[in-house]
Design an enzyme around this catalytic site. Structure first.
Site, mmCIF file in Angstrom:
data_model
loop_
_atom_site.group_PDB
_atom_site.id
_atom_site.type_symbol
_atom_site.label_atom_id
_atom_site.label_comp_id
_atom_site.label_asym_id
_atom_site.label_seq_id
_atom_site.Cartn_x
_atom_site.Cartn_y
_atom_site.Cartn_z
ATOM 1 N N SER B 327 0.810 -1.229 0.000
ATOM 2 C CA SER B 327 0.000 0.000 0.000
ATOM 3 C C SER B 327 0.836 1.267 0.000
ATOM 4 O O SER B 327 0.313 2.340 -0.318
ATOM 5 C CB SER B 327 -0.913 0.005 1.221
ATOM 6 O OG SER B 327 -1.725 -1.138 1.194
ATOM 7 N N HIS B 370 -15.021 -0.744 2.184
ATOM 8 C CA HIS B 370 -14.925 0.490 2.941
ATOM 9 C C HIS B 370 -16.107 1.411 2.728
ATOM 10 O O HIS B 370 -16.206 2.455 3.356
ATOM 11 C CB HIS B 370 -13.646 1.242 2.550
ATOM 12 C CG HIS B 370 -12.394 0.585 3.041
ATOM 13 N ND1 HIS B 370 -11.748 -0.412 2.347
ATOM 14 C CD2 HIS B 370 -11.674 0.778 4.170
ATOM 15 C CE1 HIS B 370 -10.668 -0.791 3.000
ATOM 16 N NE2 HIS B 370 -10.604 -0.086 4.121
ATOM 17 N N CYS B 383 -7.751 1.799 1.269
ATOM 18 C CA CYS B 383 -8.716 0.994 0.534
ATOM 19 C C CYS B 383 -8.114 0.536 -0.786
ATOM 20 O O CYS B 383 -7.532 1.313 -1.525
ATOM 21 C CB CYS B 383 -9.974 1.824 0.269
ATOM 22 S SG CYS B 383 -11.123 1.009 -0.848
#
Lengths: 382, 648
Positions: B327, B370, B383
């Protein structure tokens, strides 16, 4: 041979014999010996030990031995000739079985007090026995083929024994020494011509046999010959000694580097710097002047000895003096030729200079015989 | 017999004649010798004199003292130390085996050493010293000295030997030196005579190797007179060489040691950079090793242990290992999209936990999704589905371009070994290396730092520094060489990224670490002056099957270590005026928020406070635990310090 064979009254007696010694030769021998002591001091790094002091002692012993032999009548030594020859042959056989090995050959016999090299002894005893033979042999038979066989046998017996050690150099010197004795005795020119042609053929055969199944010499001997013929071919290998020796000699120049300053010889670039290659140290440190001086000393010894031989009317004595002189000549001539790159490297010491008991004592004995012949020469005969 | 006295005049004359012939030959030969002697000694004397000089003078090299290495505060990282070794000379020792036996009663001599000594002695000249053992302690030398009468031919010799007093702290950065190997003699170095000095040491890895030329110096020359066997008879002339240059690094030893201790027994790495001038303040991999062992010659068992360790202590993970950035890479995708004006920060996507792209489902890490997400939220809560949407619009080209601009996929120029380029994939790359067309799914994977994307901890730190400063920051490890600054103080040029867009990202990262919903909220700093902005990353190293998803994804703790996720975190701080950028990667550490973020926060605070931070900067509920942790780390560091002192 008896005492009566000479006019007794003409021969000096007792200590008066001392006056009749060939003093020029004795002084020249001492000069050469002194040069040897100086050089041995130098190669030891300006140290009396380990060589110079030992050499001086031996020289002294040899000197006393020489005078003692000189005082003993020559006819006594003459009568001992055959015995001496047989003894040296016996020692050569002995060395074959009990000798200690050095430099890939069995040459030395440890007698406890001295390391004897019987091949050195054989050189002199051969001279003695040949002088004895030709003194005994009536003149007219000298060149008769039948009477050639005996001296040839006398020469080739020690030759083969020494070759067996194996020491090609010394064995060849024995043959040359014996041949010269025969020549002096008056053997016909033709024989020598034939021998020369034979040896040329022999040399050809030796080279031709190389690499074949019937190769006549050892590989190391061929290598030595190669090295001699072209030392630069392998300057760090087999030709090393000759190259280094020439460098040492040449770098000495006219006057040399000075006592103890020889870098080449002192720094171990040279093998056997205190024995066979000692001349290089002399030539490097004292230059041409030093080298030629020693050569002159040797030459004068030869000249005085030949004069003594010519003046000696006793055939045995005369032959003996010639023989001893020639043996001595062979020593220094071969040694010097070797270090100057004119002859292959053979184990021949520089007489009276090189460190080594055997050759020094043998030489002193030989010169003792020479002196004895000189002192007891026939005087006032006819 | 009477006639025998009457000598035969005829035969006598013949004898004299022949005697004269022989005498003449002898004289001729002697004359020949004299001529030869004159030729050698007079005519060719100068030539031979020259040869003689070459013969006796030998030039030997003296090894120069190697340059030392310091940290930014002048603390010594690598230096040279007088070392003692014992040698044995055969011609003085006589019975080698007896002497070795006597020696082994005094100092430890391994079977291998004894065997090597005997072999070496047989091979070399009898006067040449053969080293029995190196790096002796004073105690051992004293023992040998007092027993010297029974140790003929044994002597103690001095030399310089490389020492790394900080032991494990910089093993991966500075590396170590070792004896010259065949490998060192390649690449035009064959003829370098310096390398042939016995026992000469050259850099093997790390800075020692990269700066070999700087550190080595130039050899001194000693003229010696030698004999034909090479034995030195006299020293004629001695010219000392030039010692190598000293190198000062940008690293801070205290911080480095702290990080090493903080990473502890994890297989992890961390980089701390000054985000203004690019200076690397710390660059640590864990576990580490003792480079001094390599200098002395590491034992097989020790080496095998290091080599076979699952946590790879020999690897400098900060630069040579590349991990899927997970991420943390979303920053790149987001910035690329903003720069391309494809989305506005206010655009919303809805995340329902998965997304179907070309008949394949791509899942969000959060089962169930989410819900409504905008750009900032998607970064804060990390997300995945939002970025899948983004990826389809942005395309791999723009992502690639932005990644490169932020310092990923390029080889940074720092003097360490085996620096990886990482990987930022492109269509061309895949076609060339995989011989396959680029698929939309590849872009989707890349958008969240999975798939082909790989980056090293150093690259991640550079990315953080560039985000923080908005400039094209380049990492630097060398501060000065021989007192001369390596880099001037000019500022790096601006990134080709809009300031507003950068600020959007920065703000989102700030919230990710400080907003209640942020993934790194648990690792926040509560002091306004020191607050940080950061991004977590959790990168998968395995495929999760549909069946597993049905039954619930296996938790990291329940997986074997090798199959757990990598935990990553990058951040910069203080948020208002960034000074440092940090990246932390914990191999198979599980969730980035759980294992990497707390480490990164502690490191950040340690760096900002230049020492132990006050407990007040931590959230109140963590303080007890932090207090315990600080105490524990202090103890570890004190122990380490004691250890160093003992070794010195």
């Amino acid at each position: 041979m008896t005492y009566l064979e000479y006019k007794i009254r003409a021969v000096p007696k007792g200590f008066s014999k001392l006056f009749f010694l060939n003093w020029p030769i004795i002084l020249l021998l001492c000069a050469a010996g002194a040069i040897g002591i100086i050089m041995l001091t130098s190669v030891a790094g300006n140290s009396w030990h380990p060589w110079a002091s030992a050499q001086l002692k031996r020289f002294f012993v040899g000197f006393v031995l020489m005078i003692s032999i000189a005082m003993t009548p020559i006819w006594f030594w003459k009568s001992m000739s055959v015995l001496a020859y047989i003894t040296s042959l016996g020692l050569l056989v002995l060395v074959e079985f009990f000798g200690s090995t050095g430099m890939g050959a069995q040459r030395w016999l440890d007698l406890g007090f001295i390391n004897l090299q019987p091949s050195e002894m054989a050189k002199i005893t051969l001279v003695m026995v040949l002088a004895f033979y030709y003194d005994w042999l009536p003149d007219e038979r000298t060149s008769k083929p039948l009477w050639i066989i005996a001296p040839l046998a006398l020469i080739f017996l020690p030759f083969f024994l020494v070759l067996q050690q194996p020491d090609l150099g010394t064995s060849l010197l024995i043959v040359i020494g014996g041949g010269v004795m025969m020549f002096l005795a008056g053997v016909h020119w033709g024989y020598f011509g034939a021998a020369l042609s034979l040896s040329v053929a022999g040399i050809f055969a030796v080279f031709y046999s190389r690499g074949k199944d019937w190769q006549l010499l050892n590989d190391y001997q061929y290598r030595r010959i190669d090295t001699f013929l072209d030392p630069s071919s392998d300057p760090l290998g087999a030709g090393y000694h000759i190259t280094q020796s020439k460098i040492a000699l040449g770098s000495g120049g006219w006057t040399g580097r000075g006592f103890g300053q020889g870098t080449q010889s002192r720094l171990n670039f040279l093998p056997e710097k205190h024995t066979d290659f000692i001349f290089t140290t002399l030539a490097e440190e004292f230059g041409f002047i030093g080298g030629i001086s020693l050569l002159i000393v040797y030459a004068l010894i030869v000249v005085f000895a030949i004069i003594a031989a010519i003046r000696n009317k006793d055939r045995f004595s005369s032959l003996l003096i010639y023989g001893v002189t020639f043996t001595f000549f062979l020593y220094f001539a071969v040694n010097m030729a070797m270090v100057m790159g004119l002859a292959p490297v053979v184990g021949v010491p520089l007489p009276l200079v090189s460190y080594g008991g055997s050759s020094l004592l043998v030489l002193m004995v030989a010169f003792g015989l020479l002196q004895s012949a000189h002192v007891h020469k026939p005087r006032g005969v006819i | 017999m009477a006639d025998r006295i009457q000598l035969n005049p005829k035969s006598n004359a013949k004898l004299s004649r022949r005697g004269l012939i022989i005498g003449g030959l002898q004289t001729a030969f002697i004359a020949g010798l004299a001529v030869r002697m004159r030729k050698l000694q007079v005519e060719d004397a100068s030539e031979y004199r020259l040869l003689a000089d070459e013969n006796r003078i030998n030039i030997r090299l003296i090894a120069p003292a190697r340059g030392e290495i310091y940290d930014r505060n002048g603390k010594v990282i690598a230096r040279n130390e007088q070392s003692f070794r014992i040698t044995i000379v055969k011609e003085d020792a006589g019975d080698i085996e007896q002497t070795l036996y006597s020696l082994s009663n005094l100092i430890k001599i391994s079977q291998n050493d004894a065997k090597r000594v005997i072999e070496e002695i047989e091979r070399s000249a009898p006067f040449l010293p053969v080293t029995v053992r190196d790096q002796l302690s004073f105690e051992e030398i004293a023992r040998i000295a007092t027993n010297s009468p029974i140790l003929p031919g044994v002597s103690v010799e001095q030399g310089l030997s490389r020492v790394y007093p900080l032991i494990e702290s910089y093993a991966h950065v500075v590396g170590y030196v070792g004896p010259v190997s065949d490998n060192d003699l390649k690449d035009g170095n064959e003829s370098n005579p310096l390398l042939k000095i016995p026992r000469f040491q050259v850099g093997k890895v790390g800075i020692e190797r990269q700066f070999e030329d700087v550190l080595r110096g130039s050899a001194g020359v000693m003229k010696v007179e030698v004999n034909a066997l090479g034995r030195v008879m006299r020293n004629l002339d001695r010219k000392e060489g030039k010692p190598g240059n000293n190198i000062q690094l940008t690293v801070d030893t205290e911080l480095q040691a702290y990080i090493q201790a903080r990473l502890g027994s994890e297989s992890a790495s961390a980089v701390v950079m000054n985000c203004k001038n690019g200076e690397i303040l710390a660059i640590a991999s864990s576990p580490s090793y003792d480079p001094n062992k390599f200098v002395k010659g590491i034992s097989y068992s020790d080496f095998n242990e290091l080599r076979d360790n699952e946590f790879r202590p020999l690897a400098s993970k900060t630069v040579q290992d590349a991990y899927p950035p997970g991420s943390t890479f979303k920053i790149v995708t987001a910035l690329a999209a903003l720069e391309a004006n494809i989305i506005s920060p206010k655009d919303n996507f809805s995340c329902d936990g998965k997304m179907e792209i070309s008949n394949r489902f791509f899942h969000c890490w959060k089962k169930g999704g989410h819900g409504e997400m905008d750009l900032a939220k998607s970064l804060i809560e990390s997300c995945d589905v939002y970025f899948y949407e983004l990826a389809l619009k942005v395309g791999i080209e723009r992502i690639n371009e932005m990644a490169t601009q932020l310092g990923l996929g390029i080889q940074h120029d720092v003097p360490m070994s085996a620096i990886t380029k990482g990987l930022v994939p492109s269509r061309e790359w895949k076609l060339k290396n995989r011989e396959q067309e680029w698929l939309v799914g590849d872009t989707v994977n890349a958008s969240i730092g999975q798939g082909y994307v790989l980056s090293s901890p150093l690259q991640l730190a550079v990315m953080a520094a560039r985000l923080a400063s908005g400039r094209n920051v380049k990492p630097m490890l060398t501060k000065s060489i021989n007192g001369q600054n390596v880099h001037d103080d000019k500022e790096f040029e601006d990134l080709k990224v809009g300031k507003a867009n950068l600020n959007i990202i920065r703000k989102a990262l700030f919230k990710a670490s400080n907003d209640r919903r942020g993934t790194a909220y648990g690792s926040r700093i509560i002091n306004n002056k020191y607050r940080m902005a950061g991004k977590t990353g959790t990168s998968q190293v395995r495929n999760i099957t549909d069946a597993e998803r049905e039954n619930g994804v296996t938790k990291n703790e329940d997986l074997p270590w090798k199959r757990r996720d990598h935990a990553l975190f990058i951040n910069f701080a203080p948020y208002d005026d960034p000074e440092i950028a940090v990246s932390v990667v914990v191999e198979h550490g599980g969730a980035g928020s759980k294992s990497a973020a707390p480490i990164a926060r502690d490191i950040t605070l340690q760096a900002l406070f230049k020492g132990t931070p006050p407990l007040g900067v931590y959230p109140a509920k963590d303080r007890t635990a932090i207090f315990e942790q600080q105490k524990r780390l202090r103890e570890i560091l004190q122990e380490l310090e004691m250890n160093r002192k003992n070794k010195a």
